[in-house]
Design an enzyme around this catalytic site. Sequence first.
Site, PDB file in Angstrom:
ATOM      1  N   LYS A   9       0.754  -1.212  -0.147  1.00  0.00           N
ATOM      2  CA  LYS A   9       0.130   0.053  -0.077  1.00  0.00           C
ATOM      3  C   LYS A   9       0.727   1.295  -0.060  1.00  0.00           C
ATOM      4  O   LYS A   9       2.065   1.355   0.366  1.00  0.00           O
ATOM      5  CB  LYS A   9      -1.034  -0.118   1.223  1.00  0.00           C
ATOM      6  CG  LYS A   9      -2.077  -1.243   0.940  1.00  0.00           C
ATOM      7  CD  LYS A   9      -2.920  -1.283   2.362  1.00  0.00           C
ATOM      8  CE  LYS A   9      -4.077  -2.187   2.187  1.00  0.00           C
ATOM      9  NZ  LYS A   9      -4.983  -2.055   3.487  1.00  0.00           N
ATOM     10  N   TYR A  49     -12.405  -2.518  -3.571  1.00  0.00           N
ATOM     11  CA  TYR A  49     -13.097  -2.345  -2.066  1.00  0.00           C
ATOM     12  C   TYR A  49     -14.559  -2.372  -2.288  1.00  0.00           C
ATOM     13  O   TYR A  49     -15.057  -2.130  -1.221  1.00  0.00           O
ATOM     14  CB  TYR A  49     -12.491  -0.990  -1.510  1.00  0.00           C
ATOM     15  CG  TYR A  49     -10.939  -1.722  -0.774  1.00  0.00           C
ATOM     16  CD1 TYR A  49     -10.642  -2.771  -0.097  1.00  0.00           C
ATOM     17  CD2 TYR A  49      -9.946  -0.485  -1.121  1.00  0.00           C
ATOM     18  CE1 TYR A  49      -9.493  -2.737   0.557  1.00  0.00           C
ATOM     19  CE2 TYR A  49      -8.795  -0.786  -0.521  1.00  0.00           C
ATOM     20  CZ  TYR A  49      -8.473  -1.848   0.151  1.00  0.00           C
ATOM     21  OH  TYR A  49      -7.230  -1.962   0.754  1.00  0.00           O
ATOM     22  N   ASN A 112      -2.210   0.416   7.488  1.00  0.00           N
ATOM     23  CA  ASN A 112      -1.722  -1.041   7.735  1.00  0.00           C
ATOM     24  C   ASN A 112      -0.971  -1.833   6.612  1.00  0.00           C
ATOM     25  O   ASN A 112      -0.734  -3.147   6.540  1.00  0.00           O
ATOM     26  CB  ASN A 112      -2.983  -1.909   8.291  1.00  0.00           C
ATOM     27  CG  ASN A 112      -4.039  -2.147   7.202  1.00  0.00           C
ATOM     28  OD1 ASN A 112      -3.836  -1.743   6.020  1.00  0.00           O
ATOM     29  ND2 ASN A 112      -4.911  -2.884   7.613  1.00  0.00           N
ATOM     30  N   HIS A 115      -2.180  -5.416   1.695  1.00  0.00           N
ATOM     31  CA  HIS A 115      -3.419  -6.252   1.296  1.00  0.00           C
ATOM     32  C   HIS A 115      -3.172  -7.455   1.040  1.00  0.00           C
ATOM     33  O   HIS A 115      -2.357  -7.870   0.261  1.00  0.00           O
ATOM     34  CB  HIS A 115      -4.044  -5.246   0.107  1.00  0.00           C
ATOM     35  CG  HIS A 115      -5.466  -6.291  -0.296  1.00  0.00           C
ATOM     36  ND1 HIS A 115      -6.527  -6.505   0.381  1.00  0.00           N
ATOM     37  CD2 HIS A 115      -5.478  -7.063  -1.208  1.00  0.00           C
ATOM     38  CE1 HIS A 115      -7.448  -6.996  -0.299  1.00  0.00           C
ATOM     39  NE2 HIS A 115      -6.812  -7.654  -1.226  1.00  0.00           N
ATOM     40  N   GLU A 126      -9.708 -10.567  -7.625  1.00  0.00           N
ATOM     41  CA  GLU A 126      -8.943  -9.503  -7.606  1.00  0.00           C
ATOM     42  C   GLU A 126      -7.912  -9.401  -8.361  1.00  0.00           C
ATOM     43  O   GLU A 126      -7.518  -8.493  -9.084  1.00  0.00           O
ATOM     44  CB  GLU A 126      -8.602  -9.519  -5.854  1.00  0.00           C
ATOM     45  CG  GLU A 126      -9.521  -9.135  -5.019  1.00  0.00           C
ATOM     46  CD  GLU A 126      -8.823  -9.026  -3.466  1.00  0.00           C
ATOM     47  OE1 GLU A 126      -7.717  -9.298  -3.257  1.00  0.00           O
ATOM     48  OE2 GLU A 126      -9.701  -8.888  -2.684  1.00  0.00           O
TER      49      GLU A 126
HETATM   50  P1  DAT Z   1      -8.018  -6.925   5.557  1.00  0.00           P
HETATM   51  O1  DAT Z   1      -7.304  -5.743   4.831  1.00  0.00           O
HETATM   52  O2  DAT Z   1      -7.218  -7.502   6.546  1.00  0.00           O
HETATM   53  O3  DAT Z   1      -8.588  -7.780   4.430  1.00  0.00           O
HETATM   54  P2  DAT Z   1     -10.947  -5.626   5.336  1.00  0.00           P
HETATM   55  O4  DAT Z   1     -10.932  -6.217   4.165  1.00  0.00           O
HETATM   56  O5  DAT Z   1     -11.811  -5.972   6.606  1.00  0.00           O
HETATM   57  O6  DAT Z   1      -9.326  -5.941   5.989  1.00  0.00           O
HETATM   58  O7  DAT Z   1     -10.791  -4.073   5.187  1.00  0.00           O
HETATM   59  C1  DAT Z   1     -10.096  -3.420   4.047  1.00  0.00           C
HETATM   60  C2  DAT Z   1      -9.284  -2.286   4.743  1.00  0.00           C
HETATM   61  O8  DAT Z   1     -10.169  -1.455   5.332  1.00  0.00           O
HETATM   62  C3  DAT Z   1      -8.415  -2.685   5.890  1.00  0.00           C
HETATM   63  O9  DAT Z   1      -6.958  -3.212   5.478  1.00  0.00           O
HETATM   64  C4  DAT Z   1      -8.230  -1.376   6.538  1.00  0.00           C
HETATM   65  C5  DAT Z   1      -9.652  -0.764   6.265  1.00  0.00           C
HETATM   66  N1  DAT Z   1     -10.424  -1.177   7.482  1.00  0.00           N
HETATM   67  C6  DAT Z   1     -11.150  -2.247   7.775  1.00  0.00           C
HETATM   68  N2  DAT Z   1     -11.986  -2.109   8.842  1.00  0.00           N
HETATM   69  C7  DAT Z   1     -11.760  -0.752   9.169  1.00  0.00           C
HETATM   70  C8  DAT Z   1     -12.299   0.163  10.231  1.00  0.00           C
HETATM   71  N3  DAT Z   1     -12.979  -0.263  11.145  1.00  0.00           N
HETATM   72  N4  DAT Z   1     -12.006   1.454  10.176  1.00  0.00           N
HETATM   73  C9  DAT Z   1     -10.954   1.978   9.547  1.00  0.00           C
HETATM   74  N5  DAT Z   1     -10.432   1.225   8.561  1.00  0.00           N
HETATM   75  C10 DAT Z   1     -10.870  -0.172   8.437  1.00  0.00           C
HETATM   76 MG    MG Z   2      -9.698  -7.665   2.774  1.00  0.00          MG
END
Ligand code: DAT
Ligand code: MG
Length: 150
Positions: A9, A49, A112, A115, A126
């Site tokens: 990222k 997303y 973070n 991805h 994806e």
């Molecule tokens: P991951 O990236 O571990 O697959 P995800 O698909 O649930 O997690 O979410 C995609 C991204 O969105 C994640 O890397 C960070 C952001 N995100 C997820 N939940 C969030 C939240 N509650 N507040 C802020 N950002 C969030």
């Molecule tokens: Mg995810």
Amino acid sequence: MERTLVLVKPDAMQRGLAGEIISRLERRGLKIVAMKMIQMDAALAKRHYAIHRGKPFFEKLVAYITSAPIIAAVFEGPRAVDVARKTMGETDPAGAAAGTIRGDLSVEIGRNLVHGSDSPENAEEEIELFFSPQEVISYEREIDRWIIES
Ligand code: DAT
Ligand code: MG
């Protein structure tokens, strides 16, 4: 063999952590089968997303992922989806275990670093978003028999 989409990222790129992140996945034993540097536009970000559309963090997530160049890559290996996500650690770095990419190198969910696809089915979709079939290259590595039993 399973494949997963990895995105290094914008924060990781800006912090000079691309090599470290790719290296950790590579050293784990996963094989790079596709890689490119791009800057995602909003359309691609919203497709990638799409599952998070409507959530409170969606707009910030799109702004963040499009804010600077990223590296998109496909890693291949046995159970590549799970192996990559375990190497990355939990979504929220505050709860990510030490020894993981997020647990060692980041502190906040909105920064973070990386991805990884969350299922083989989503990985296939994806990968198609980021790569043409010709850009994903199947090849053998001599070392593979020392990483994969059969
Ligand atoms: P991951 O990236 O571990 O697959 P995800 O698909 O649930 O997690 O979410 C995609 C991204 O969105 C994640 O890397 C960070 C952001 N995100 C997820 N939940 C969030 C939240 N509650 N507040 C802020 N950002 C969030
Ligand atoms: Mg995810």
